[in-house]
Design an enzyme around this catalytic site. Structure first.
Site, PDB file in Angstrom:
ATOM      1  CB  ILE A  17      21.705 -24.767  63.019  1.00  0.00           C
ATOM      2  CG1 ILE A  17      21.029 -25.763  62.069  1.00  0.00           C
ATOM      3  CG2 ILE A  17      20.700 -23.689  63.444  1.00  0.00           C
ATOM      4  CD1 ILE A  17      19.832 -26.483  62.645  1.00  0.00           C
ATOM      5  N   GLY A 131      16.791 -28.586  68.073  1.00  0.00           N
ATOM      6  CA  GLY A 131      17.319 -29.943  67.835  1.00  0.00           C
ATOM      7  C   GLY A 131      16.201 -30.966  67.737  1.00  0.00           C
ATOM      8  CG  ASP A 160       8.000 -27.233  59.441  1.00  0.00           C
ATOM      9  OD1 ASP A 160       8.349 -28.182  58.738  1.00  0.00           O
ATOM     10  OD2 ASP A 160       8.429 -27.053  60.590  1.00  0.00           O
ATOM     11  CG  HIS A 188      10.352 -29.773  62.552  1.00  0.00           C
ATOM     12  ND1 HIS A 188      10.187 -29.027  61.417  1.00  0.00           N
ATOM     13  CD2 HIS A 188      11.608 -30.269  62.482  1.00  0.00           C
ATOM     14  CE1 HIS A 188      11.295 -29.053  60.699  1.00  0.00           C
ATOM     15  NE2 HIS A 188      12.174 -29.808  61.328  1.00  0.00           N
TER      16      HIS A 188
HETATM   17  N1  LIG Z   1      13.297 -27.762  64.161  1.00  0.00           N
HETATM   18  C1  LIG Z   1      13.739 -27.518  62.939  1.00  0.00           C
HETATM   19  O1  LIG Z   1      13.042 -26.887  62.113  1.00  0.00           O
HETATM   20  C2  LIG Z   1      15.104 -27.996  62.484  1.00  0.00           C
HETATM   21  C3  LIG Z   1      15.581 -27.636  61.217  1.00  0.00           C
HETATM   22  C4  LIG Z   1      16.840 -28.069  60.818  1.00  0.00           C
HETATM   23  C5  LIG Z   1      17.611 -28.848  61.668  1.00  0.00           C
HETATM   24  N2  LIG Z   1      17.104 -29.187  62.885  1.00  0.00           N
HETATM   25  C6  LIG Z   1      17.889 -29.980  63.841  1.00  0.00           C
HETATM   26  O2  LIG Z   1      18.831 -29.151  64.503  1.00  0.00           O
HETATM   27  C7  LIG Z   1      19.865 -29.966  65.053  1.00  0.00           C
HETATM   28  C8  LIG Z   1      21.225 -29.352  64.776  1.00  0.00           C
HETATM   29  O3  LIG Z   1      21.481 -29.325  63.399  1.00  0.00           O
HETATM   30  P1  LIG Z   1      22.926 -28.916  62.855  1.00  0.00           P
HETATM   31  O4  LIG Z   1      22.818 -28.988  61.379  1.00  0.00           O
HETATM   32  O5  LIG Z   1      23.420 -27.681  63.492  1.00  0.00           O
HETATM   33  O6  LIG Z   1      23.774 -30.157  63.379  1.00  0.00           O
HETATM   34  P2  LIG Z   1      25.353 -30.286  63.554  1.00  0.00           P
HETATM   35  O7  LIG Z   1      25.617 -31.745  63.671  1.00  0.00           O
HETATM   36  O8  LIG Z   1      26.086 -29.462  62.548  1.00  0.00           O
HETATM   37  O9  LIG Z   1      25.609 -29.596  64.980  1.00  0.00           O
HETATM   38  C9  LIG Z   1      25.108 -30.119  66.154  1.00  0.00           C
HETATM   39  C10 LIG Z   1      26.025 -29.687  67.275  1.00  0.00           C
HETATM   40  O10 LIG Z   1      25.395 -30.073  68.496  1.00  0.00           O
HETATM   41  C11 LIG Z   1      26.415 -30.541  69.355  1.00  0.00           C
HETATM   42  N3  LIG Z   1      25.809 -31.361  70.401  1.00  0.00           N
HETATM   43  C12 LIG Z   1      25.393 -32.654  70.347  1.00  0.00           C
HETATM   44  N4  LIG Z   1      24.930 -33.039  71.527  1.00  0.00           N
HETATM   45  C13 LIG Z   1      25.033 -31.979  72.353  1.00  0.00           C
HETATM   46  C14 LIG Z   1      24.745 -31.762  73.717  1.00  0.00           C
HETATM   47  N5  LIG Z   1      24.264 -32.754  74.473  1.00  0.00           N
HETATM   48  N6  LIG Z   1      24.988 -30.547  74.236  1.00  0.00           N
HETATM   49  C15 LIG Z   1      25.483 -29.550  73.504  1.00  0.00           C
HETATM   50  N7  LIG Z   1      25.818 -29.694  72.197  1.00  0.00           N
HETATM   51  C16 LIG Z   1      25.586 -30.894  71.643  1.00  0.00           C
HETATM   52  C17 LIG Z   1      27.365 -31.298  68.439  1.00  0.00           C
HETATM   53  O11 LIG Z   1      28.656 -31.463  69.026  1.00  0.00           O
HETATM   54  C18 LIG Z   1      27.405 -30.338  67.236  1.00  0.00           C
HETATM   55  O12 LIG Z   1      28.400 -29.346  67.377  1.00  0.00           O
HETATM   56  C19 LIG Z   1      19.649 -31.355  64.450  1.00  0.00           C
HETATM   57  O13 LIG Z   1      18.936 -32.133  65.405  1.00  0.00           O
HETATM   58  C20 LIG Z   1      18.734 -31.075  63.258  1.00  0.00           C
HETATM   59  O14 LIG Z   1      17.964 -32.215  62.904  1.00  0.00           O
HETATM   60  C21 LIG Z   1      15.883 -28.763  63.315  1.00  0.00           C
HETATM   61  O1  LIG Z   2      17.456 -32.252  60.162  1.00  0.00           O
HETATM   62  C1  LIG Z   2      16.472 -32.709  59.569  1.00  0.00           C
HETATM   63  O2  LIG Z   2      16.095 -33.895  59.675  1.00  0.00           O
HETATM   64  C2  LIG Z   2      15.660 -31.822  58.659  1.00  0.00           C
HETATM   65  C3  LIG Z   2      15.253 -30.535  59.317  1.00  0.00           C
HETATM   66  O3  LIG Z   2      14.484 -30.740  60.453  1.00  0.00           O
HETATM   67  C4  LIG Z   2      14.508 -29.668  58.327  1.00  0.00           C
HETATM   68  O4  LIG Z   2      13.279 -29.548  58.433  1.00  0.00           O
HETATM   69  O5  LIG Z   2      15.164 -29.113  57.428  1.00  0.00           O
END
Ligand SMILES: NC(=O)c1ccc[n+]([C@@H]2O[C@H](COP(=O)([O-])OP(=O)(O)OC[C@H]3O[C@@H](n4cnc5c(N)ncnc54)[C@H](O)[C@@H]3O)[C@@H](O)[C@H]2O)c1
Ligand SMILES: O=C(O)C[C@H](O)C(=O)O
Length: 329
Positions: A17, A131, A160, A188
């Site tokens: 992200i 996250g 969403d 979410h």
């Molecule tokens: N709220 C939303 O709408 C939404 C949408 C999509 C994804 N997400 C969430 O976003 C988060 C990140 O997704 P991503 O695809 O970038 O994941 P990713 O695994 O590609 O990247 C996550 C990064 O966070 C780092 N990390 C883990 N623990 C950490 C900490 N304590 N401190 C600092 N960095 C830390 C990891 O080393 C990694 O580089 C996931 O939890 C995912 O489910 C939320």
């Molecule tokens: O990372 C996920 O579990 C899905 C993410 O929150 C999304 O809504 O795309």
């Protein structure tokens, strides 16, 4: 004369992200074309090498607004005197991991990060938790940041909201910007509730324009709720560019204002709509002068009330599980 630089922290900065977020941030998509940015990139020790690659690419873009980049694995360094934070990094669900284990791992992370924000961030800081589980992670961070003003820490439900807006606009045959007063309530998670009951297109009821309650209940709501899973299955990785875009939309509107438009945000409840006070829940808001305000006084029909209540119940259970973890710690 250009504005003073804003200090912006991004956690999970080596992740996917962040890879879609940082370049738009550095380009001015959140704070505007006249505001320089000092970036603080936070990630785990084992991600620091990959993070250096991201820094090289940011350098190679020669962004005029990007005045400095600092990398660290220490939240106290990352959050020192910051104006804004995108808390993207969290522990992903591993094979065989129960939901409670996931909550526990993340409660520990967001307790530490909330305490660090409390200790060193500007009192005017704006924090967006991305996250997952985003609402409950934000709730944990708020508990650990008692000296920040109420409202400093929010969670993301904008993805969403954007997903619902796009589907509604397509079905109604109108540009996406024409859909107004859309609300996404709750967590979410698949219990989130996309609400068209107040939505309009050029002052006319969106529900009246589409005129298909069955499609709304049986297709739109479940498809928006399960969209994250659908993207994950198709891509083999969870949504990244759309999540980063939603994070940018959330923070931009909070900082620059939503011009009277409703935007859904996960915010600490002020007790309205039977959402327990303090629970971090998706609600419609408007933003002005750097402050968000939940839309108050809406009449919710029975279907919407039931949808919201189910999502609130899930949030209460998550909060109580996180509370138990924090009490044990
Ligand atoms: N709220 C939303 O709408 C939404 C949408 C999509 C994804 N997400 C969430 O976003 C988060 C990140 O997704 P991503 O695809 O970038 O994941 P990713 O695994 O590609 O990247 C996550 C990064 O966070 C780092 N990390 C883990 N623990 C950490 C900490 N304590 N401190 C600092 N960095 C830390 C990891 O080393 C990694 O580089 C996931 O939890 C995912 O489910 C939320
Ligand atoms: O990372 C996920 O579990 C899905 C993410 O929150 C999304 O809504 O795309």
């Amino acid at each position: 004369m250009p504005n003073a630089p804003v200090k912006v922290a991004v956690s999970g900065a080596a992740g996917q992200i962040a890879y879609a977020l940082l370049f738009r941030l550095a380009q001015g998509d959140v704070f505007g074309p006249d505001t320089p940015i000092d970036l603080r990139l936070l990630d785990l020790p084992q991600a620091q090498a990959a993070l250096q690659g991201v820094v090289m690419e940011l350098d190679d873009c020669a962004f005029p607004l990007l005045t400095s980049i600092q990398t660290t694995d220490d939240p106290i360094i990352a959050f020192d005197d910051i104006d804004a934070a995108f808390l993207v990094g969290s522990r992903p669900r591993a094979k065989g991991m129960e939901r409670r284990d996931l909550l526990a791992a993340n409660a520990a992370i967001f307790k530490t990060q909330g305490a660090a924000l409390n200790a060193v961030a500007k009192r005017s800081v704006k924090v967006l938790v991305v996250g997952n589980p985003a609402n409950t992670n934000a709730w944990v961070a708020i508990q650990s940041a008692p000296d920040l003003p109420p409202g400093a820490i929010t969670s993301m439900i904008r993805l969403d909201h954007n997903r619902a807006a796009a589907q509604f606009a397509r079905r109604a045959g109108v540009p996406v910007d024409a859909v107004e007063k859309l609300a996404v309530w709750g967590n979410h998670s698949p219990t989130m509730f996309a609400d068209w009951s107040h939505a309009t297109v050029e002052g006319q009821s969106l529900a009246g324009l589409i005129n298909d309650e069955t499609w709304y209940r049986d297709t739109l709501i479940p498809e928006v709720a399960r969209r994250g899973t659908a993207v994950l299955e198709a891509r083999g990785a969870s949504s990244a560019a759309s999540a980063a875009n939603a994070a940018i939309n959330h923070m931009r509107d909070w900082v620059q204002g939503s011009n009277g438009r409703w935007v859904s945000m996960g915010v600490a409840s002020i007790g309205q709509y039977d959402i327990p006070e303090g629970l971090v829940c998706g609600v419609p808001t408007t933003c002005r002068d750097g402050v968000y305000a939940p839309v108050t006084g809406l009449e919710l029909d029975a279907f919407t009330r039931a949808g919201l209540a189910a999502s609130v119940q899930e949030l209460i259970e998550e909060r109580d599980a996180a509370l138990a973890v924090l009490a044990d710690a």
